[in-house]
Enzyme design. Structure first.
Site, PDB file in Angstrom:
ATOM      1  CG  MET A  50      -1.725  -2.853  -1.674  1.00 32.58           C
ATOM      2  SD  MET A  50      -0.620  -4.222  -1.374  1.00 32.58           S
ATOM      3  CE  MET A  50       0.928  -3.526  -1.909  1.00 32.58           C
ATOM      4  CG  HIS A  59      -1.566   5.335  -4.856  1.00 25.99           C
ATOM      5  ND1 HIS A  59      -0.446   5.560  -4.096  1.00 25.99           N
ATOM      6  CD2 HIS A  59      -1.579   3.999  -5.088  1.00 25.99           C
ATOM      7  CE1 HIS A  59       0.173   4.428  -3.850  1.00 25.99           C
ATOM      8  NE2 HIS A  59      -0.489   3.448  -4.448  1.00 25.99           N
ATOM      9  CB  VAL A 114       2.409   9.661 -11.676  1.00 32.03           C
ATOM     10  CG1 VAL A 114       2.864  11.019 -11.171  1.00 32.03           C
ATOM     11  CG2 VAL A 114       0.981   9.730 -12.172  1.00 32.03           C
TER      12      VAL A 114
HETATM   13  P1  AMP Z   1      -0.375  -0.181  -4.885  1.00 37.07           P
HETATM   14  O1  AMP Z   1      -0.909   0.639  -3.751  1.00 37.07           O
HETATM   15  O2  AMP Z   1       1.102  -0.120  -5.008  1.00 37.07           O
HETATM   16  O3  AMP Z   1      -0.940  -1.571  -4.913  1.00 37.07           O
HETATM   17  O4  AMP Z   1      -0.903   0.513  -6.219  1.00 37.07           O
HETATM   18  C1  AMP Z   1      -2.275   0.767  -6.398  1.00 37.07           C
HETATM   19  C2  AMP Z   1      -2.492   1.223  -7.796  1.00 37.07           C
HETATM   20  O5  AMP Z   1      -1.727   2.415  -8.038  1.00 37.07           O
HETATM   21  C3  AMP Z   1      -2.040   0.210  -8.866  1.00 37.07           C
HETATM   22  O6  AMP Z   1      -2.991   0.181  -9.912  1.00 37.07           O
HETATM   23  C4  AMP Z   1      -0.717   0.769  -9.320  1.00 37.07           C
HETATM   24  O7  AMP Z   1      -0.385   0.406 -10.640  1.00 37.07           O
HETATM   25  C5  AMP Z   1      -0.995   2.260  -9.221  1.00 37.07           C
HETATM   26  N1  AMP Z   1       0.263   3.025  -9.152  1.00 37.07           N
HETATM   27  C6  AMP Z   1       1.280   2.859  -8.289  1.00 37.07           C
HETATM   28  N2  AMP Z   1       2.290   3.699  -8.574  1.00 37.07           N
HETATM   29  C7  AMP Z   1       1.895   4.410  -9.671  1.00 37.07           C
HETATM   30  C8  AMP Z   1       2.488   5.426 -10.469  1.00 37.07           C
HETATM   31  N3  AMP Z   1       3.714   5.888 -10.211  1.00 37.07           N
HETATM   32  N4  AMP Z   1       1.796   5.902 -11.534  1.00 37.07           N
HETATM   33  C9  AMP Z   1       0.554   5.431 -11.809  1.00 37.07           C
HETATM   34  N5  AMP Z   1      -0.066   4.474 -11.097  1.00 37.07           N
HETATM   35  C10 AMP Z   1       0.592   3.971 -10.036  1.00 37.07           C
END
Ligand code: AMP
Length: 278
Positions: free
Chosen positions: A30, A37, A176
């Site tokens: 997003m 990410h 992470v």
């Molecule tokens: P989002 O933009 O929050 O929808 O996340 C996009 C992708 O990034 C999803 O697959 C999340 O699980 C992953 N993601 C978000 N935060 C982390 C993190 N701290 N470590 C690893 N992956 C992450």
């Protein structure tokens, strides 16, 4: 780096690559990209020849009182960060391109959303399943990378891919963290200095519960009660702290094998989640 805003555009590009024998990995996001990410993008470039990152703040996965309007949107900075990595295309549709007027299709799972985050966010996983289906149909990836940070989301996607026979392999990428253990999240920027100082208690509690299990503790009730005390002592309001089966996400009555410990808690208006294997 190609920036595509329609499904036809991104599909055309991906098909050209695939016709040349190249494999493609999709990283759905997003935006408001952070190191979490970016680690997914690095994972993607290890498993496939070409990497597509989607950036779309998906309205259908936010409930009416959630933070859709104030969700951070940092598109230019996101492009800048991706330009330093192997990202071959960005798919960034607008909401009206993704959901045309009169849109009426849904994708619902019967069981996995009935746990954990799904209880407090009843429309969330339907919205996730819908948008990820659309992303898979638009991008036709060989692989799609998801972070274990959103563990229930990964399980929902894995189940959906299996149920609907999507020809995509789901790749999990580890969470992470900041040096003090706090999982990186686009929502961390909402935290005040004081809240930020309290937030690492979530991961500390998960680690201490996992260690207790490793040392032989098997009663989820006692472990959870203690964990809630630790988190509440830092001024956080626990939405759930659960020890579940890592496949169906049902609460376990006794820890006899691998489990997942998941937590959601609020610090003021900010809702944070985290999880760990045990
Ligand atoms: P989002 O933009 O929050 O929808 O996340 C996009 C992708 O990034 C999803 O697959 C999340 O699980 C992953 N993601 C978000 N935060 C982390 C993190 N701290 N470590 C690893 N992956 C992450």
């Amino acid at each position: 780096m190609i920036v595509a805003s329609t499904a036809d555009e991104i599909r055309k590009q991906v098909r050209e690559w695939r016709v040349s024998g190249l494999t493609v990995a999709l990283v759905p996001t997003m935006g408001a990209l952070h190191e979490g990410h970016l680690s997914l993008v690095r994972t993607a470039s290890k498993v496939a020849d070409k990497v597509v990152v989607s950036i779309f703040v998906n309205p259908t996965q936010f409930g009416p009182n959630e933070d859709f309007d104030r969700y951070p949107r940092t598109f230019d900075a996101d492009l800048q960060q991706l330009s330093n990595l192997q990202c071959d295309a960005i798919y960034a549709p607008t909401a009206s391109q993704m959901y045309k007027p009169g849109f009426q299709t849904s994708v619902e799972l019967a069981h996995l959303p009935q746990h954990l985050c799904g209880l407090g966010r009843p429309v969330h996983f339907g919205g996730v399943a819908l948008v990820v289906s659309k992303l898979f149909i638009a991008c036709e990836p060989d692989f799609a990378v998801f972070g274990e940070k959103d563990f229930q989301q990964v399980r929902v996607i894995e189940q959906m891919v299996s149920d609907l026979d999507f020809a995509v392999k789901i790749v999990r990428s580890p969470t992470v963290r900041e040096p003090d253990g706090l999982a990186l999240s686009s929502r961390n920027r909402y935290l005040s200095q004081e809240q930020r100082a309290a937030a690492p208690v979530l991961y500390e509690t998960l680690v201490s519960m996992a260690k207790s299990i490793e040392a032989g503790a098997s009663d989820p009730k006692a472990l959870i009660e203690h964990g809630i005390k630790l988190i509440s002592a830092k001024g956080m309001e626990v939405e759930y702290l659960s020890i579940v089966d890592p496949i169906d996400l049902e609460d376990v009555e006794l820890v006899t094998g691998p489990v997942r410990i998941l937590v959601a808690a609020r610090l003021g208006a900010t809702r944070l989640i985290d999880n760990i294997a045990a």
